[in-house]
Structures are given as structure tokens and as C-alpha cells.
Write an enzyme that holds these catalytic residues in place. Sequence first.
Site, PDB file in Angstrom:
ATOM      1  N   GLY A 101      33.543  31.579  12.523  1.00 27.01           N
ATOM      2  CA  GLY A 101      32.261  30.931  12.224  1.00 27.01           C
ATOM      3  C   GLY A 101      31.223  31.294  13.261  1.00 27.01           C
ATOM      4  N   ASN A 102      30.116  30.580  13.271  1.00 25.67           N
ATOM      5  CA  ASN A 102      29.099  30.819  14.296  1.00 25.67           C
ATOM      6  C   ASN A 102      28.442  29.498  14.684  1.00 25.67           C
ATOM      7  OD1 ASN A 102      26.637  30.359  12.584  1.00 25.67           O
ATOM      8  ND2 ASN A 102      27.534  32.057  11.437  1.00 25.67           N
ATOM      9  N   HIS A 103      27.549  29.545  15.652  1.00 23.98           N
ATOM     10  CA  HIS A 103      26.995  28.316  16.241  1.00 23.98           C
ATOM     11  C   HIS A 103      25.778  27.750  15.502  1.00 23.98           C
ATOM     12  CE1 HIS A 103      29.672  28.231  19.617  1.00 23.98           C
ATOM     13  NE2 HIS A 103      29.363  29.484  19.942  1.00 23.98           N
ATOM     14  N   SER A 104      25.450  28.259  14.327  1.00 30.45           N
ATOM     15  CA  SER A 104      24.264  27.740  13.633  1.00 30.45           C
ATOM     16  C   SER A 104      24.414  26.231  13.380  1.00 30.45           C
ATOM     17  CB  SER A 104      24.081  28.479  12.303  1.00 30.45           C
ATOM     18  OG  SER A 104      23.130  27.792  11.526  1.00 30.45           O
ATOM     19  N   ALA A 157      22.977  31.243   8.403  1.00 30.68           N
ATOM     20  CA  ALA A 157      23.590  32.304   9.220  1.00 30.68           C
ATOM     21  C   ALA A 157      24.931  32.633   8.566  1.00 30.68           C
ATOM     22  CB  ALA A 157      23.779  31.806  10.642  1.00 30.68           C
TER      23      ALA A 157
END
Length: 402
Positions: free
Chosen positions: A212-215, A280
Amino acid sequence: MSVLQGKKVLLGITAGIAAYKTASLVRLFIKSGAEVKVIMTPASKDFITPLTLSTLSKNPVHSTFYDKEDENELWNNHVDLGLWADLMIIAPATANTLSKMTNGTCDNLLLATYLSAKCTVYFAPAMDLDMYIHPSTKDSLDSLQKFGNIMIPATSGELASGLVGQGRMAEPEDIVDFIEKDIQSKLPLKGKKILITAGPTYEAIDPVRFIGNHSSGKMGFEIAKAAAKKGAEVFLVSGPSSQTVKNSLVRRIDVTSAQEMYDACHTYFNEVDIAVLSAAVADYRPKNVADQKIKKKDASLVIELAPTKDILKSLGAIKKDQFLVGFALETNDEVSNAKKKIESKNLDAIVLNSLRDKGAGFAVDTNKITIIDKSFNEKTFELKSKKEVAKDIINEVLERIS
Ligand code: CTP
């Protein structure tokens, strides 16, 4: 959330018995999130006290141009009051005041303020039934509406005189309801539908792990709120996010993976007028998702990744009249990369973030953007809160669709 949230309401009270109901009217405006200032005609103070209204509105009540008794009193500037207001409501509006408004008479503060106000003016007549049907009153009501003022008609029922007929001021609840509906019907995105994507996507590795990502989703949620505030019906397709939105015009569709976001976007895209893709989305996903939790081993683990579908590009390929906006997060050659994306993805505009700008990007509450449209017009904005940035984005879209 009421459309009156944050609006500046100027309430003008004239000398009719229905003035006693304005205490409730002020309460209702305050409850709906409006800021209220009250102006009274001198005679209306016989029906309700300024103290009641100033306590409820949390603002001083004005009724004269200045107070002769108080040498420190300032001149109550009718022009300033008129300019302060987002809307003015005169309730109750007596036959006398209506007639003076028609003729431009301004022998008290309320009338002078009305005459100089630039905002929408509503008026709620209240008088006895015979006064209401008198030809001179009818003329006043007609003229005032021709001037662009909006009448909230009197209702029928028992009047203060004991007679029964039309002339009762509309109930405070109905006045607020009337004004809310009128504002809603004039919002610039009323009748428009908008698709917004927000947040990250999670691409499963096994039943418990993901890429995943930090959005945070904040930017997309703020765009959804800004669009709804302008009257749009919003489909907010969100990846995992702790953001919330309380607005009946926003329908939230929760998804987890890029494929789920792709499916949801394609479900709604055909029926929308505008799409803003701020999510994102993961560009890659594990090629094979393990059915069972992957056990720890001493040897290193290799996960093969496969590209996800480019949702934005897929919508650009099928778009008809929709206004399609993408986001670009770049680290170098920002503008030329963003322009290439406009062309390769068939966009109407792109919102460019540069990671070189401090305060822009994922984990912060601010953003700094440049909007580039398909004619390559560029507009760069200052560093702002994401809420303000969202308003700028919606305003830029509005300028281009109208
Ligand atoms: N986007 C999308 N689907 C994907 C990946 C991105 O819809 N699978 C959308 C994002 O929501 C955003 C824009 O594409 O509107 C972001 O594109 P970006 O990641 O900057 O560019 P890419 O096309 O992925 O190219 P690159 O990463 O090489 O810059």
C-alpha cells in the site's frame, strides 16, 4: 449539513405582532450554522426586545444610525451591514415597510440597509387579511419581486385580530426551509454528478499482508465536500481511509484494491458529468495472491508484481462529454510530464503536485498545486490547506464547464 453553514444572515425585523417569532428564527439560523446580525425598526422593539435577539444572535442589535444616549456609540453604517451579509431576510415585513421599500424610502436603518444591500433579499409579509389583499399592498409585493427580492408568502389562518385569512407570517421553520431550498436550487453544480477517487489502494500479498502507500485520502475527501457544497451529487470511491464525510449529497463507495476501484469507477462514469481522480492507486500488485498466510523462511522472499489497470487512462479512452481531471505527482520535469499525461490519458485538466515543493503531497494537511488544462493553460496556486486547494480545483472545473 445545511447550505446556511457559514453564511452571514442579516435579519430585519419590522413592527408586526409576528416579530415575537423572530427569536425562534434567529435560533434556527444559528443552529444551521449561520452567523446572524439583527436590525430592528424602532417600533418593532415594542414587540420583542433587542436583548433577547442580541443574546440569541450573539451580536449587537442595531435599530438607529447612532445612539443619542451613548456618546461612545459609533455610527451604524448601513452600507457596511449590507455588504457584510450573504443574504438579508426581512421578517415580519409589514405593509408599511413593504411600501417604503417599494418607493426607496429610507427613514430608518433597516430601510437604508435594504436599499444598499447587494445580496439576495427575502421578505416574509405579515399583516391583517384586509391589508394583505389591498391593491396598494399587492402593488408593493409585485414591485418588490420585480426588483429581484424573493417573497416568502404569508399563510392563511387565525390572525392577531381574531379574523381568519391570509396574512400570517410563514412559520420560522418554513422560512429557513424556504431559504435553504432556494439557495440549493441556485448552486452552480446543482443537477451535476461527479465521480471522485480518494485514498490509497491495498494490493493483497496473502490474507493478512498487502502492498500500500501512505495516502490519507484527505485531498479527495475535501474535493468531494467542496463539490457537494456547490450542489453536485458526488460518488466518492475511496480506498482504505479514516477520513469521514457527512453530507447527504456524497455517496461513499469503499474499495480496497486497484481492481475494485477500477470496477467502481466504470460503474458510475457513464452517468457523471465530471470525474476527478485523486487516488494514489498502486501501479503494481502481487501477481499471485497466496491463499494462506506466507510462512517465514530463512531464505529471502521474492514477490513478482504485475501492473494494475490505469483507471484514469481507461476513463479517458471511453469518455464522451465528461470533464476528466487527473492528478500527477512528479519529482522532475513536472510541467512537461504533466502535459504528456494530459495527452496520453485524454484528460481535460491535470492537478500537478511536485515533491520538490515543501508542504505538498501525502502526509500533510496542505498542498501546493498547478492546474494545467488541455489547452496547456497553467495556473499555479500558493501553498494552502487541502480544504482550500479542493475549492480551487472545483472552481477551476466550474470555470471550464460553464
Ligand atoms: N491512476 C489511476 N490508476 C492507476 C494509477 C494512477 O487512475 N493504476 C491515476 C491517479 O488517480 C492520478 C494519476 O493517475 O490521477 C496519477 O498518475 P501518476 O501515478 O502520476 O502517473 P502514472 O500514470 O502512474 O505514471 P508515472 O508513475 O510513471 O508518473
